[in-house]
Design an enzyme around this catalytic site. Structure first.
Site, short mmCIF file in Angstrom:
data_model
loop_
_atom_site.label_atom_id
_atom_site.label_comp_id
_atom_site.label_asym_id
_atom_site.label_seq_id
_atom_site.Cartn_x
_atom_site.Cartn_y
_atom_site.Cartn_z
N ALA A 85 42.19 50.07 33.89
CA ALA A 85 41.37 51.24 33.80
C ALA A 85 41.51 52.79 34.66
O ALA A 85 42.16 52.45 35.72
CB ALA A 85 39.89 51.25 33.68
N GLY A 128 42.18 46.28 33.69
CA GLY A 128 41.69 46.40 32.20
C GLY A 128 42.98 46.31 31.81
O GLY A 128 43.07 45.68 30.36
N GLU A 131 43.36 43.12 30.95
CA GLU A 131 41.83 42.49 29.90
C GLU A 131 42.53 42.81 28.57
O GLU A 131 42.37 42.51 27.20
CB GLU A 131 40.37 43.49 30.11
CG GLU A 131 39.72 42.60 32.01
CD GLU A 131 39.40 43.29 31.80
OE1 GLU A 131 39.50 44.58 32.47
OE2 GLU A 131 37.81 42.93 32.31
N GLU A 151 39.94 44.02 40.37
CA GLU A 151 39.17 45.17 40.17
C GLU A 151 38.19 45.02 41.79
O GLU A 151 37.35 46.46 42.26
CB GLU A 151 37.45 44.80 39.70
CG GLU A 151 37.75 45.56 37.84
CD GLU A 151 39.52 44.60 37.51
OE1 GLU A 151 39.45 43.41 37.86
OE2 GLU A 151 39.25 44.88 36.00
C1 LIG Z 1 38.07 48.86 31.82
C2 LIG Z 1 36.67 47.62 33.05
C3 LIG Z 1 37.24 47.01 34.11
C4 LIG Z 1 38.64 47.53 34.07
C5 LIG Z 1 38.47 47.99 35.99
C6 LIG Z 1 40.07 48.84 36.43
O1 LIG Z 1 41.56 48.10 36.16
S1 LIG Z 1 40.56 48.47 37.87
C7 LIG Z 1 41.85 48.84 38.15
C8 LIG Z 1 42.49 47.97 37.97
N1 LIG Z 1 43.87 48.08 39.11
C9 LIG Z 1 44.35 48.18 39.74
O2 LIG Z 1 43.40 48.38 41.04
C10 LIG Z 1 45.93 48.90 39.89
C11 LIG Z 1 45.92 50.10 40.61
N2 LIG Z 1 47.43 50.46 41.31
C12 LIG Z 1 47.84 49.78 42.40
O3 LIG Z 1 47.35 48.91 42.83
C13 LIG Z 1 49.56 50.44 42.16
O4 LIG Z 1 49.27 51.67 42.03
C14 LIG Z 1 51.08 49.05 41.36
C15 LIG Z 1 50.39 48.43 42.54
C16 LIG Z 1 49.68 49.11 40.34
C17 LIG Z 1 52.06 50.17 41.51
O5 LIG Z 1 52.33 50.88 42.87
P1 LIG Z 1 53.26 51.74 42.87
O6 LIG Z 1 53.36 51.75 44.55
O7 LIG Z 1 54.74 50.74 42.16
O8 LIG Z 1 52.74 53.53 42.16
P2 LIG Z 1 51.73 54.12 42.98
O9 LIG Z 1 50.62 52.71 43.10
O10 LIG Z 1 52.84 55.15 43.35
O11 LIG Z 1 51.54 54.65 40.74
C18 LIG Z 1 52.30 56.19 40.24
C19 LIG Z 1 51.22 56.60 40.00
O12 LIG Z 1 50.01 55.94 39.32
C20 LIG Z 1 48.87 55.49 39.34
N3 LIG Z 1 47.81 54.42 39.22
C21 LIG Z 1 48.50 53.49 39.41
N4 LIG Z 1 47.77 53.16 38.82
C22 LIG Z 1 46.18 53.62 38.65
C23 LIG Z 1 45.13 53.38 38.16
N5 LIG Z 1 44.29 51.87 37.58
N6 LIG Z 1 44.12 54.18 37.18
C24 LIG Z 1 44.60 55.86 37.56
N7 LIG Z 1 46.09 55.75 38.56
C25 LIG Z 1 46.81 54.73 38.65
C26 LIG Z 1 49.28 55.98 41.16
O13 LIG Z 1 47.24 56.88 41.49
C27 LIG Z 1 49.70 56.65 40.89
O14 LIG Z 1 49.58 58.21 41.00
P3 LIG Z 1 49.88 59.60 42.34
O15 LIG Z 1 48.59 58.76 42.72
O16 LIG Z 1 51.42 59.29 42.36
O17 LIG Z 1 49.44 61.19 41.33
#
Ligand SMILES: CCC/C=C/C(=O)SCCNC(=O)CCNC(=O)[C@H](O)C(C)(C)COP(=O)([O-])OP(=O)([O-])OC[C@H]1O[C@@H](n2cnc3c(N)ncnc32)[C@H](O)[C@@H]1OP(=O)([O-])[O-]
Length: 277
Positions: A85, A128, A131, A151
């Site tokens: 998400a 998400g 999910e 999460e």
């Molecule tokens: C639905 C119900 C409950 C669900 C809850 C959830 O899902 S909670 C979420 C659970 N998920 C997580 O916790 C995973 C969160 N993500 C990560 O941990 C890492 O991005 C990665 C490991 C997937 C990839 O790393 P990498 O170094 O290869 O890539 P990078 O990190 O440089 O990302 C590139 C761009 O994408 C952006 N972006 C990415 N994900 C999100 C996001 N969810 N949101 C917004 N933006 C996101 C990131 O900010 C960046 O944009 P910026 O700032 O440059 O404009």
């Protein structure tokens, strides 16, 4: 008159998918009977912002009603199915705004689809994203895919079925491990624990998923719908209730023309010609 025209045009444009901002929709397969929905928000690794999920729900609902479609495939990019998400969108919401705005309610449109949905997962399927894949009926993965419920690392719990669906399909220990640590698992591990049906080289994943969609779409859509409902009941009821439900659906299948055609074709040693009736 003008209002009538513009409404009609808007409806047509949505069916064709041209009005979507965060997803692409097309029909695939030799008979164009497989719907392909591609999550297309590459800059955010397909993070599932509210607008994307709204569009996805809308497209799934339309393909569910489209009689030319027998199965739906949902995919992302080679780097990310969906990285969760949208954290940036969520970070400042509050308990009361979540209730008031019914946060996540529209996600259920995906699991309410009557037609079989295949998730073709390459890259990250996190939070998400994982999910969403689990809301689909079958998950095929590319060999570089990874799955996780991170999460807990950002101070929340899964909210779109993660704790429930992993526990039901892979058992308590795996669900606890994933949800309590936020650790990611590889495609091979996901296959081993039964989260994923099959793993393919990343470049072959989509064509394999579409091939699977074509195979499903070549069955009677009516009976495929009943089969999907029967399997889903297994996750929601006792064994005895589930067996009773399955038996009723088996009996009910005999009220269809497709049952008559399917069995007749077997006896006549030819391919069946199902009519969805
Ligand atoms: C639905 C119900 C409950 C669900 C809850 C959830 O899902 S909670 C979420 C659970 N998920 C997580 O916790 C995973 C969160 N993500 C990560 O941990 C890492 O991005 C990665 C490991 C997937 C990839 O790393 P990498 O170094 O290869 O890539 P990078 O990190 O440089 O990302 C590139 C761009 O994408 C952006 N972006 C990415 N994900 C999100 C996001 N969810 N949101 C917004 N933006 C996101 C990131 O900010 C960046 O944009 P910026 O700032 O440059 O404009």
């Amino acid at each position: 008159m003008a209002i009538k025209f513009s409404l009609k045009f808007k409806f047509f444009a949505k069916i064709e998918g041209s009005s979507y901002q965060h997803i692409l929709t097309e029909k695939k397969g030799a008979k164009q009977n497989v719907a392909l929905i591609t999550l297309n928000r590459p800059k955010a690794l397909n993070a599932l912002c509210d607008a994307l999920v709204t569009e996805l729900g809308d497209a799934v609902e339309k393909f569910d009603r489209d009689e030319s479609i027998g199965a739906v495939v949902i995919t992302g990019s080679e780097k990310a199915f969906a990285a969760g998400a949208d954290i940036k969108e969520m970070q400042n919401t509050t308990f009361s705004s979540n209730i008031r705005l019914r946060l996540l309610e529209h996600w259920s449109k995906i699991s309410q689809c009557k037609k079989p949905i295949i998730a073709a997962v390459n890259g990250f399927a996190l939070g998400g994203g994982c999910e969403l894949a689990m809301m689909c009926d079958i998950i095929y993965a590319g060999d570089k895919a990874n799955f996780g419920q991170p999460e807990i690392l950002i101070g929340v719990v899964p909210g779109a079925g993660g704790t429930q669906r992993i526990a039901r399909s892979c058992g308590k220990s795996k669900a606890m491990e994933m949800c309590l640590t936020g650790n990611r698992i590889t495609a091979a591990e996901a296959e081993k624990m039964g989260l994923v049906s099959k793993v393919f080289p990343a470049g072959e994943l989509l064509s394999e998923a579409i091939k699977l969609g074509e195979k499903i779409a070549s069955q009677s859509p009516l009976i495929a719908q009943l089969a999907k409902e029967c399997v889903n009941v297994a996750f929601e009821t006792s064994l005895q209730e589930g067996l009773r439900f399955e038996k009723k659906m088996f009996y009910a299948a005999f009220a269809t023309e497709d049952q008559k055609e399917g069995m007749k074709a077997f006896v006549e040693k030819r391919a069946p010609n199902f009519k969805n009736n």
